[in-house]
Design an enzyme around this catalytic site. Sequence first.
Site, PDB file in Angstrom:
ATOM      1  N   ASP A 182      36.280  34.578  38.453  1.00 27.24           N
ATOM      2  CA  ASP A 182      36.641  34.187  37.081  1.00 27.24           C
ATOM      3  C   ASP A 182      36.020  32.838  36.723  1.00 27.24           C
ATOM      4  OD1 ASP A 182      38.482  36.428  36.730  1.00 27.24           O
ATOM      5  OD2 ASP A 182      39.614  35.418  38.288  1.00 27.24           O
ATOM      6  N   TYR A 193      35.761  50.068  35.307  1.00 26.47           N
ATOM      7  CA  TYR A 193      36.163  48.663  35.189  1.00 26.47           C
ATOM      8  C   TYR A 193      36.609  48.365  33.764  1.00 26.47           C
ATOM      9  CZ  TYR A 193      37.024  44.096  36.776  1.00 26.47           C
ATOM     10  OH  TYR A 193      37.699  42.952  37.083  1.00 26.47           O
ATOM     11  N   GLU A 203      40.329  36.783  42.707  1.00 28.14           N
ATOM     12  CA  GLU A 203      40.209  37.486  41.425  1.00 28.14           C
ATOM     13  C   GLU A 203      41.520  37.469  40.655  1.00 28.14           C
ATOM     14  OE1 GLU A 203      37.377  38.985  40.375  1.00 28.14           O
ATOM     15  OE2 GLU A 203      38.383  39.637  38.548  1.00 28.14           O
ATOM     16  N   ASP A 204      41.439  37.076  39.391  1.00 23.48           N
ATOM     17  CA  ASP A 204      42.568  37.163  38.468  1.00 23.48           C
ATOM     18  C   ASP A 204      43.839  36.444  38.926  1.00 23.48           C
ATOM     19  OD1 ASP A 204      40.899  38.410  36.770  1.00 23.48           O
ATOM     20  OD2 ASP A 204      41.907  40.342  36.728  1.00 23.48           O
ATOM     21  N   LYS A 237      36.595  46.344  41.184  1.00 27.34           N
ATOM     22  CA  LYS A 237      35.512  45.380  41.454  1.00 27.34           C
ATOM     23  C   LYS A 237      34.698  45.828  42.674  1.00 27.34           C
ATOM     24  CE  LYS A 237      35.518  41.808  38.686  1.00 27.34           C
ATOM     25  NZ  LYS A 237      35.428  40.423  38.268  1.00 27.34           N
TER      26      LYS A 237
HETATM   27  P1  NAD Z   1      42.692  30.972  30.597  1.00 26.23           P
HETATM   28  O1  NAD Z   1      44.038  31.435  30.272  1.00 26.23           O
HETATM   29  O2  NAD Z   1      42.475  30.186  31.849  1.00 26.23           O
HETATM   30  O3  NAD Z   1      42.131  30.089  29.365  1.00 26.23           O
HETATM   31  C1  NAD Z   1      42.296  30.350  28.009  1.00 26.23           C
HETATM   32  C2  NAD Z   1      42.019  29.059  27.245  1.00 26.23           C
HETATM   33  O4  NAD Z   1      41.946  29.353  25.848  1.00 26.23           O
HETATM   34  C3  NAD Z   1      43.097  27.981  27.409  1.00 26.23           C
HETATM   35  O5  NAD Z   1      42.462  26.735  27.532  1.00 26.23           O
HETATM   36  C4  NAD Z   1      43.871  28.066  26.090  1.00 26.23           C
HETATM   37  O6  NAD Z   1      44.466  26.818  25.743  1.00 26.23           O
HETATM   38  C5  NAD Z   1      42.751  28.418  25.131  1.00 26.23           C
HETATM   39  N1  NAD Z   1      43.145  29.060  23.869  1.00 26.23           N
HETATM   40  C6  NAD Z   1      43.862  30.196  23.692  1.00 26.23           C
HETATM   41  N2  NAD Z   1      43.964  30.478  22.373  1.00 26.23           N
HETATM   42  C7  NAD Z   1      43.284  29.514  21.720  1.00 26.23           C
HETATM   43  C8  NAD Z   1      43.007  29.252  20.358  1.00 26.23           C
HETATM   44  N3  NAD Z   1      43.450  30.053  19.392  1.00 26.23           N
HETATM   45  N4  NAD Z   1      42.264  28.158  20.050  1.00 26.23           N
HETATM   46  C9  NAD Z   1      41.808  27.345  21.017  1.00 26.23           C
HETATM   47  N5  NAD Z   1      42.018  27.550  22.312  1.00 26.23           N
HETATM   48  C10 NAD Z   1      42.761  28.615  22.665  1.00 26.23           C
HETATM   49  O7  NAD Z   1      41.790  32.251  30.621  1.00 26.23           O
HETATM   50  P2  NAD Z   1      40.305  32.420  31.229  1.00 26.23           P
HETATM   51  O8  NAD Z   1      40.358  32.931  32.611  1.00 26.23           O
HETATM   52  O9  NAD Z   1      39.533  31.176  30.995  1.00 26.23           O
HETATM   53  O10 NAD Z   1      39.785  33.613  30.304  1.00 26.23           O
HETATM   54  C11 NAD Z   1      39.657  33.449  28.912  1.00 26.23           C
HETATM   55  C12 NAD Z   1      39.021  34.682  28.314  1.00 26.23           C
HETATM   56  O11 NAD Z   1      37.700  34.800  28.790  1.00 26.23           O
HETATM   57  C13 NAD Z   1      39.737  35.988  28.645  1.00 26.23           C
HETATM   58  O12 NAD Z   1      39.934  36.725  27.470  1.00 26.23           O
HETATM   59  C14 NAD Z   1      38.775  36.725  29.531  1.00 26.23           C
HETATM   60  O13 NAD Z   1      38.780  38.105  29.252  1.00 26.23           O
HETATM   61  C15 NAD Z   1      37.445  36.139  29.150  1.00 26.23           C
HETATM   62  N6  NAD Z   1      36.481  36.186  30.259  1.00 26.23           N
HETATM   63  C16 NAD Z   1      35.288  36.794  30.020  1.00 26.23           C
HETATM   64  C17 NAD Z   1      34.362  36.869  31.029  1.00 26.23           C
HETATM   65  C18 NAD Z   1      33.051  37.508  30.739  1.00 26.23           C
HETATM   66  O14 NAD Z   1      32.821  37.928  29.668  1.00 26.23           O
HETATM   67  N7  NAD Z   1      32.130  37.594  31.654  1.00 26.23           N
HETATM   68  C19 NAD Z   1      34.644  36.371  32.302  1.00 26.23           C
HETATM   69  C20 NAD Z   1      35.891  35.749  32.512  1.00 26.23           C
HETATM   70  C21 NAD Z   1      36.804  35.650  31.476  1.00 26.23           C
END
Ligand code: NAD
Length: 542
Positions: A265, A99, A241-242, A170
């Site tokens: 997510d 993964y 997913e995604d 997954k």
């Molecule tokens: P998304 O695209 O829906 O959201 C990203 C958000 O970040 C948006 O609101 C965007 O405006 C904001 N953003 C981007 N750059 C920024 C900055 N410099 N300053 C302020 N805000 C900023 O994506 P998502 O699905 O919410 O995922 C976001 C991240 O979280 C991804 O990198 C993903 O890998 C991670 N994630 C981690 C886990 C986990 O650790 N368990 C689970 C899901 C997602």
Amino acid sequence: MSMTKSKEQLTGTRLLNSIRHNKSTAFTKEEREELGLRGLLPAKIANAEMQQKRILQNFYRKESDIEKYIFLTSLLERNERLFYQVVMQHIEEMMPIIYTPTVGQACREFAQNFRKTRGFYINPGDKGEIRKILNNWPNDDVRVIVVTDGERILGLGDLGSNGMGIPIGKLQLYVAAAGINPEQCMPVTIDIGTNNEEFLHDPLYLGWQEERIRGEEYLELINEFIEAIQDKYPKALIQFEDFTTDNAYKLLNIYKDRCLCFNDDIQGTAGVVLAGILAYERAIKKEIKDMKFLFLGAGAAATGIGDLIVSAMVERGMKAEDARKNLWFIDSKGLVVASRKDLPSYKQTYAHDVKPMDFKEALETLKPDVLIGATGTPGTFTQEIIEKITSYHQTPAIFALSNPTANAECTAEQAYTWSHGKAIFCSGSPFANVVYEGKTFKPGQGNNAYIFPGIGLGAVACQLSRITDDMFLVAAQALANLIQEKDLEMGCMYPSLQEIRKASLAIAVAISKRAYEKGLAQFPEPDNIEKHIESMIYDPSY
Ligand code: NAD
């Protein structure tokens, strides 16, 4: 779940070519005689341990992670049980290969590395015929489906049909981490095209090589798929997913009350992060309802976490509107505030009536206990930010969730060093232990794999009819209950990955109990839910 017996006993080369039944050199002398295998195998009769040892030796010889991924895939295609034996026994080492982060590269190179087809593909040319082509799938009792449209694969964006690596990976975790029977798993890609310019022009690209369909046409195709699944596999759990954030929320809102489904997510992430926060509650002896949260990022992950934290506060007796006052979000345009006109509904609930602020100003003004980064933008928790939060908080919690590792808002070492060992650090990707001024700190990995396999196990074993939001609340509590004092002392808010099967069982039991209370389980209620669920767990040993 026991292995389904083949209708007719496989023999000879057909047996050796059956990924599900093959034991290769581990077939005993008697089996070789009975099953027509004499002459087809070398003389030495191996056992599972010997085979695992050989696999590991070859695994370590591979120089890159993607080669390890390809090697493990080819093992799966020869001998499924041996694959799961190895993955389960070495879960900490294997998870980053099967993964994230390696699966990201595997998706990018999916078309180049394509060998044997796996999973189920639907494209716009299948419109009106999805139910019919579902009959081509070889199993009549599918129980867990992971489906993507490939538009937002990890932090990598639109990978079109190459995103199939994600549902495949997954579902391997559903098997390895919870014991779902692999025969009952179905990876699906709804390939509605791609807007990835490189793939649109790549002659090796394997998907529907046109721009994505959108709007009603898109929703109709997804709906036809969901209805076809409901008809053919009415007991199946569907994990979205995604998808892009807007589509993720749209589909979840349409289907969560109509069928057995959830979005990992949004809801899975929320569950695992809430578990970390419940552990943090224990570590600093401060109740969640007295904590303040600042999120950097206001996408699917962040707002999903926010909604579940609000539910946790409500469960502790707070009103939702008061709970929301403790949660603040910043997106790429700054603090989410009421005067902004660009906010979709999932952000509006957190738009407070204050003046617009940037990240630094918001941090100084709000003085949060917990800082959660879910931006996909690396390095956004700078030295200045970490020093600032530590200047007023004895033990702040820093969640740097963005994946893969290179995208994390800060590293574990930065969090410990810049906070002078005060911060509790949790991440999305794995980080090694850090020694700071003689003390060893253990970063906790808030990996969704702690949550979703257990949700699947409960759903399958007790035949749940719906996955409700509060099931993620009880799942988070069940996971947090497994965290031991010795983990907390090292600053780690999650149990070790070695405990993942235990966590999945605890979560399956917790959500099933909740489902029976709410009349959402169709399997007759067993006297001992835990024993019943345990009895359903797939065991890959020979
Ligand atoms: P998304 O695209 O829906 O959201 C990203 C958000 O970040 C948006 O609101 C965007 O405006 C904001 N953003 C981007 N750059 C920024 C900055 N410099 N300053 C302020 N805000 C900023 O994506 P998502 O699905 O919410 O995922 C976001 C991240 O979280 C991804 O990198 C993903 O890998 C991670 N994630 C981690 C886990 C986990 O650790 N368990 C689970 C899901 C997602």
